[in-house]
Design a protein around this motif. Structure first.
Motif, PDB file in Angstrom:
ATOM      1  N   SER A   1       0.851  -1.189   0.000  1.00  0.00           N
ATOM      2  CA  SER A   1       0.000   0.000   0.000  1.00  0.00           C
ATOM      3  C   SER A   1       0.887   1.239   0.000  1.00  0.00           C
ATOM      4  O   SER A   1       2.034   1.199   0.453  1.00  0.00           O
ATOM      5  N   ILE A   2       0.344   2.320  -0.523  1.00  0.00           N
ATOM      6  CA  ILE A   2       1.089   3.577  -0.545  1.00  0.00           C
ATOM      7  C   ILE A   2       0.951   4.214   0.829  1.00  0.00           C
ATOM      8  O   ILE A   2      -0.148   4.523   1.270  1.00  0.00           O
ATOM      9  N   SER A   3       2.086   4.380   1.496  1.00  0.00           N
ATOM     10  CA  SER A   3       2.030   4.962   2.837  1.00  0.00           C
ATOM     11  C   SER A   3       2.457   6.427   2.842  1.00  0.00           C
ATOM     12  O   SER A   3       2.190   7.136   3.814  1.00  0.00           O
ATOM     13  N   ASP A   4       3.110   6.874   1.780  1.00  0.00           N
ATOM     14  CA  ASP A   4       3.595   8.252   1.765  1.00  0.00           C
ATOM     15  C   ASP A   4       3.960   8.647   0.344  1.00  0.00           C
ATOM     16  O   ASP A   4       4.057   7.793  -0.540  1.00  0.00           O
ATOM     17  N   VAL A   5       4.160   9.926   0.129  1.00  0.00           N
ATOM     18  CA  VAL A   5       4.658  10.423  -1.144  1.00  0.00           C
ATOM     19  C   VAL A   5       5.939  11.208  -0.879  1.00  0.00           C
ATOM     20  O   VAL A   5       6.090  11.810   0.182  1.00  0.00           O
ATOM     21  N   VAL A   6       6.861  11.162  -1.821  1.00  0.00           N
ATOM     22  CA  VAL A   6       8.131  11.877  -1.703  1.00  0.00           C
ATOM     23  C   VAL A   6       8.079  13.064  -2.656  1.00  0.00           C
ATOM     24  O   VAL A   6       7.850  12.886  -3.857  1.00  0.00           O
ATOM     25  N   ILE A   7       8.286  14.256  -2.118  1.00  0.00           N
ATOM     26  CA  ILE A   7       8.288  15.469  -2.927  1.00  0.00           C
ATOM     27  C   ILE A   7       9.672  16.084  -2.834  1.00  0.00           C
ATOM     28  O   ILE A   7      10.182  16.328  -1.745  1.00  0.00           O
ATOM     29  N   GLU A   8      10.277  16.298  -3.982  1.00  0.00           N
ATOM     30  CA  GLU A   8      11.615  16.866  -4.049  1.00  0.00           C
ATOM     31  C   GLU A   8      11.579  18.083  -4.959  1.00  0.00           C
ATOM     32  O   GLU A   8      11.121  17.994  -6.102  1.00  0.00           O
ATOM     33  N   SER A   9      12.021  19.200  -4.446  1.00  0.00           N
ATOM     34  CA  SER A   9      12.033  20.457  -5.213  1.00  0.00           C
ATOM     35  C   SER A   9      10.664  20.757  -5.812  1.00  0.00           C
ATOM     36  O   SER A   9      10.548  21.171  -6.963  1.00  0.00           O
ATOM     37  N   GLY A  10       9.631  20.509  -5.043  1.00  0.00           N
ATOM     38  CA  GLY A  10       8.270  20.821  -5.481  1.00  0.00           C
ATOM     39  C   GLY A  10       7.649  19.831  -6.436  1.00  0.00           C
ATOM     40  O   GLY A  10       6.555  20.064  -6.941  1.00  0.00           O
ATOM     41  N   ARG A  11       8.312  18.703  -6.703  1.00  0.00           N
ATOM     42  CA  ARG A  11       7.788  17.715  -7.651  1.00  0.00           C
ATOM     43  C   ARG A  11       7.722  16.344  -7.001  1.00  0.00           C
ATOM     44  O   ARG A  11       8.576  15.993  -6.187  1.00  0.00           O
ATOM     45  N   LEU A  12       6.752  15.564  -7.397  1.00  0.00           N
ATOM     46  CA  LEU A  12       6.632  14.191  -6.930  1.00  0.00           C
ATOM     47  C   LEU A  12       7.823  13.391  -7.448  1.00  0.00           C
ATOM     48  O   LEU A  12       8.067  13.349  -8.646  1.00  0.00           O
ATOM     49  N   SER A  13       8.573  12.764  -6.525  1.00  0.00           N
ATOM     50  CA  SER A  13       9.729  11.984  -6.974  1.00  0.00           C
ATOM     51  C   SER A  13       9.639  10.521  -6.558  1.00  0.00           C
ATOM     52  O   SER A  13      10.486   9.726  -6.935  1.00  0.00           O
ATOM     53  N   GLY A  14       8.610  10.149  -5.788  1.00  0.00           N
ATOM     54  CA  GLY A  14       8.463   8.745  -5.420  1.00  0.00           C
ATOM     55  C   GLY A  14       7.253   8.482  -4.547  1.00  0.00           C
ATOM     56  O   GLY A  14       6.678   9.398  -3.958  1.00  0.00           O
ATOM     57  N   TYR A  15       6.890   7.210  -4.507  1.00  0.00           N
ATOM     58  CA  TYR A  15       5.841   6.731  -3.600  1.00  0.00           C
ATOM     59  C   TYR A  15       6.503   5.789  -2.607  1.00  0.00           C
ATOM     60  O   TYR A  15       7.251   4.903  -3.002  1.00  0.00           O
ATOM     61  N   VAL A  16       6.227   5.974  -1.319  1.00  0.00           N
ATOM     62  CA  VAL A  16       6.715   5.048  -0.311  1.00  0.00           C
ATOM     63  C   VAL A  16       5.664   3.959  -0.179  1.00  0.00           C
ATOM     64  O   VAL A  16       4.504   4.239   0.141  1.00  0.00           O
ATOM     65  N   LEU A  17       6.073   2.718  -0.467  1.00  0.00           N
ATOM     66  CA  LEU A  17       5.159   1.590  -0.352  1.00  0.00           C
ATOM     67  C   LEU A  17       5.447   0.829   0.919  1.00  0.00           C
ATOM     68  O   LEU A  17       6.601   0.605   1.279  1.00  0.00           O
ATOM     69  N   SER A  18       4.403   0.414   1.573  1.00  0.00           N
ATOM     70  CA  SER A  18       4.484  -0.441   2.754  1.00  0.00           C
ATOM     71  C   SER A  18       4.209  -1.857   2.278  1.00  0.00           C
ATOM     72  O   SER A  18       3.169  -2.120   1.673  1.00  0.00           O
ATOM     73  N   VAL A  19       5.157  -2.756   2.543  1.00  0.00           N
ATOM     74  CA  VAL A  19       5.046  -4.125   2.047  1.00  0.00           C
ATOM     75  C   VAL A  19       5.168  -5.087   3.212  1.00  0.00           C
ATOM     76  O   VAL A  19       6.072  -4.972   4.041  1.00  0.00           O
ATOM     77  N   GLY A  20       4.275  -6.065   3.260  1.00  0.00           N
ATOM     78  CA  GLY A  20       4.350  -7.104   4.288  1.00  0.00           C
ATOM     79  C   GLY A  20       3.999  -6.578   5.663  1.00  0.00           C
ATOM     80  O   GLY A  20       3.497  -5.473   5.827  1.00  0.00           O
ATOM     81  N   GLY A  21       4.287  -7.388   6.644  1.00  0.00           N
ATOM     82  CA  GLY A  21       4.010  -7.009   8.021  1.00  0.00           C
ATOM     83  C   GLY A  21       2.554  -7.207   8.398  1.00  0.00           C
ATOM     84  O   GLY A  21       1.692  -7.479   7.559  1.00  0.00           O
ATOM     85  N   PHE A  22       2.312  -7.064   9.688  1.00  0.00           N
ATOM     86  CA  PHE A  22       0.956  -7.182  10.217  1.00  0.00           C
ATOM     87  C   PHE A  22       0.814  -6.167  11.331  1.00  0.00           C
ATOM     88  O   PHE A  22       1.602  -6.160  12.282  1.00  0.00           O
ATOM     89  N   LEU A  23      -0.148  -5.275  11.188  1.00  0.00           N
ATOM     90  CA  LEU A  23      -0.390  -4.212  12.159  1.00  0.00           C
ATOM     91  C   LEU A  23       0.868  -3.393  12.426  1.00  0.00           C
ATOM     92  O   LEU A  23       1.166  -3.014  13.549  1.00  0.00           O
ATOM     93  N   GLY A  24       1.650  -3.156  11.366  1.00  0.00           N
ATOM     94  CA  GLY A  24       2.849  -2.339  11.496  1.00  0.00           C
ATOM     95  C   GLY A  24       4.089  -3.072  11.956  1.00  0.00           C
ATOM     96  O   GLY A  24       5.172  -2.512  11.991  1.00  0.00           O
ATOM     97  N   ILE A  25       3.963  -4.354  12.311  1.00  0.00           N
ATOM     98  CA  ILE A  25       5.110  -5.136  12.766  1.00  0.00           C
ATOM     99  C   ILE A  25       5.674  -5.901  11.570  1.00  0.00           C
ATOM    100  O   ILE A  25       4.942  -6.602  10.872  1.00  0.00           O
ATOM    101  N   GLY A  26       6.971  -5.763  11.344  1.00  0.00           N
ATOM    102  CA  GLY A  26       7.610  -6.448  10.230  1.00  0.00           C
ATOM    103  C   GLY A  26       7.360  -5.795   8.889  1.00  0.00           C
ATOM    104  O   GLY A  26       7.629  -6.386   7.843  1.00  0.00           O
ATOM    105  N   THR A  27       6.897  -4.575   8.890  1.00  0.00           N
ATOM    106  CA  THR A  27       6.617  -3.866   7.649  1.00  0.00           C
ATOM    107  C   THR A  27       7.920  -3.406   7.002  1.00  0.00           C
ATOM    108  O   THR A  27       8.817  -2.932   7.667  1.00  0.00           O
TER     109      THR A  27
END
Length: 127
Positions: free
Chosen positions: A55-81
């Protein structure tokens, strides 16, 4: 003497305070094809087999532009993510108007994402 010291301090500090004043705001319209960050954060990411791979947990903005999506992979209830950052071109975002729902697709398996370099929420990015 005290007034002289205060006047001198004001004369030195006043230009510094003015230099930090932000410019007047400019207001812009939001185009119909724009996407708000609230539309994508928390959005499930699926692959071509319609399997949820993260799932997309965050967006990365660099110099005013979208430069990446932070994806959360695996884990359960935030453990092992495991978090990874994917370039915007690696995610296809689409909107299903009749269902009023956003979709995110990636050409990767959950195992490929888990094997990718980790992004850590540390330092200035600590949560």
């Amino acid at each position: 003497m005290r007034r002289l010291v205060l006047a001198a301090a004001f004369a030195v500090l006043a230009p510094l305070a003015q230099a930090q004043t932000p410019p007047a705001p400019s207001f812009v319209p939001v185009p119909d094809n724009a996407i708000l960050s609230t539309n994508v954060t928390g959005l499930a990411v699926t692959n071509g087999k319609n399997e949820k791979v993260g799932s997309i947990s965050d967006v990365v903005i660099e110099s005013g532009r979208l430069s990446g999506y932070v994806l959360s992979v695996g884990g359960f209830l935030g453990i092992g993510t495991h978090h990874v950052v994917v370039a915007p071109a690696g995610i296809i975002l689409s909107y299903d108007a009749p269902a009023r729902k956003w979709h995110a697709r990636i050409d990767a398996t959950k195992d490929q994402l888990k094997a990718a370099p980790a992004f850590l929420y540390e330092g200035r990015w600590g949560k």
